[in-house]
Design a protein around this motif. Structure first.
Motif, PDB file in Angstrom:
ATOM      1  N   SER A   1       0.701   3.976  -2.960  1.00 10.34           N
ATOM      2  CA  SER A   1       0.331   5.348  -2.594  1.00 10.34           C
ATOM      3  C   SER A   1       1.349   6.348  -3.106  1.00 10.34           C
ATOM      4  CB  SER A   1       0.207   5.470  -1.071  1.00 10.34           C
ATOM      5  OG  SER A   1      -0.823   4.652  -0.589  1.00 10.34           O
TER       6      SER A   1
ATOM      7  N   ILE B   1       0.823  -1.210   0.000  1.00 11.06           N
ATOM      8  CA  ILE B   1       0.000   0.000   0.000  1.00 11.06           C
ATOM      9  C   ILE B   1       0.856   1.258   0.000  1.00 11.06           C
ATOM     10  CG2 ILE B   1      -1.664   1.342   1.359  1.00 11.06           C
ATOM     11  CD1 ILE B   1      -2.882  -1.333   2.249  1.00 11.06           C
TER      12      ILE B   1
ATOM     13  N   THR C   1      -5.989   4.514   0.534  1.00  8.96           N
ATOM     14  CA  THR C   1      -6.390   3.305   1.260  1.00  8.96           C
ATOM     15  C   THR C   1      -7.904   3.230   1.230  1.00  8.96           C
ATOM     16  OG1 THR C   1      -6.594   4.387   3.408  1.00  8.96           O
ATOM     17  CG2 THR C   1      -4.416   3.542   2.830  1.00  8.96           C
TER      18      THR C   1
END
Length: 152
Positions: free
Chosen positions: A29, A25, A87
């Protein structure tokens, strides 16, 4: 009389805390943020739910508190047209006129809950389903994640 809300940013990109792992993640990101911010026609800014609290349980409680109340206190949110959370968690109490986008990487809290910490599991169960319902646009990395979202 039509009163328009003052906006300063086209997109506010909300990412995991700074120093988040640079795989999974965290890496996705960073890449998404870099690509969006590099487009000259878009006025984009990145922010994170970072805290300097070192004690893990207090850090997680602070982050959960942030997701619930940051919509009230963060001026950048109020000055944005689009909120993009990298997220699957959107802050609560966002202005209705803001377009909300999330990236759902997986639904591990439903498929493999035993792999998560207790606090992380409860935070995901509290925030993710509500965020999925409130999002105007949802990105996911695979057809499997897309199927999970439709199923659950």
């Amino acid at each position: 009389m039509n009163i328009r809300r003052k906006t300063l940013f086209d997109i506010l990109i909300m990412t995991p805390r700074e120093g988040h792992n640079k795989t999974g993640i965290g890496k996705v990101s960073d890449i998404l943020t870099e690509k969006i911010c590099s487009i000259k026609k878009i006025n984009a800014i990145q922010t994170s739910f970072d805290t300097k609290i070192d004690f893990l349980i207090f850090r997680k409680l602070f982050l959960a508190f942030n997701y619930i109340f940051i919509g009230f206190f963060n001026r950048k949110i109020k000055l944005s047209k689009i909120i993009f959370c990298t997220t699957s968690r959107l802050p609560y109490f966002l202005p209705k006129e803001i377009f909300k986008v999330i990236f759902v990487h997986d639904l591990v809290y439903l498929r493999e809950p035993e792999t998560m910490s207790m606090l992380g599991l409860y935070a995901s169960k509290l925030l993710a389903p509500n965020s999925i319902k409130r999002a105007d646009l949802i990105f996911c990395p695979s057809k499997s994640t897309y199927s999970d979202i439709k199923r659950f």
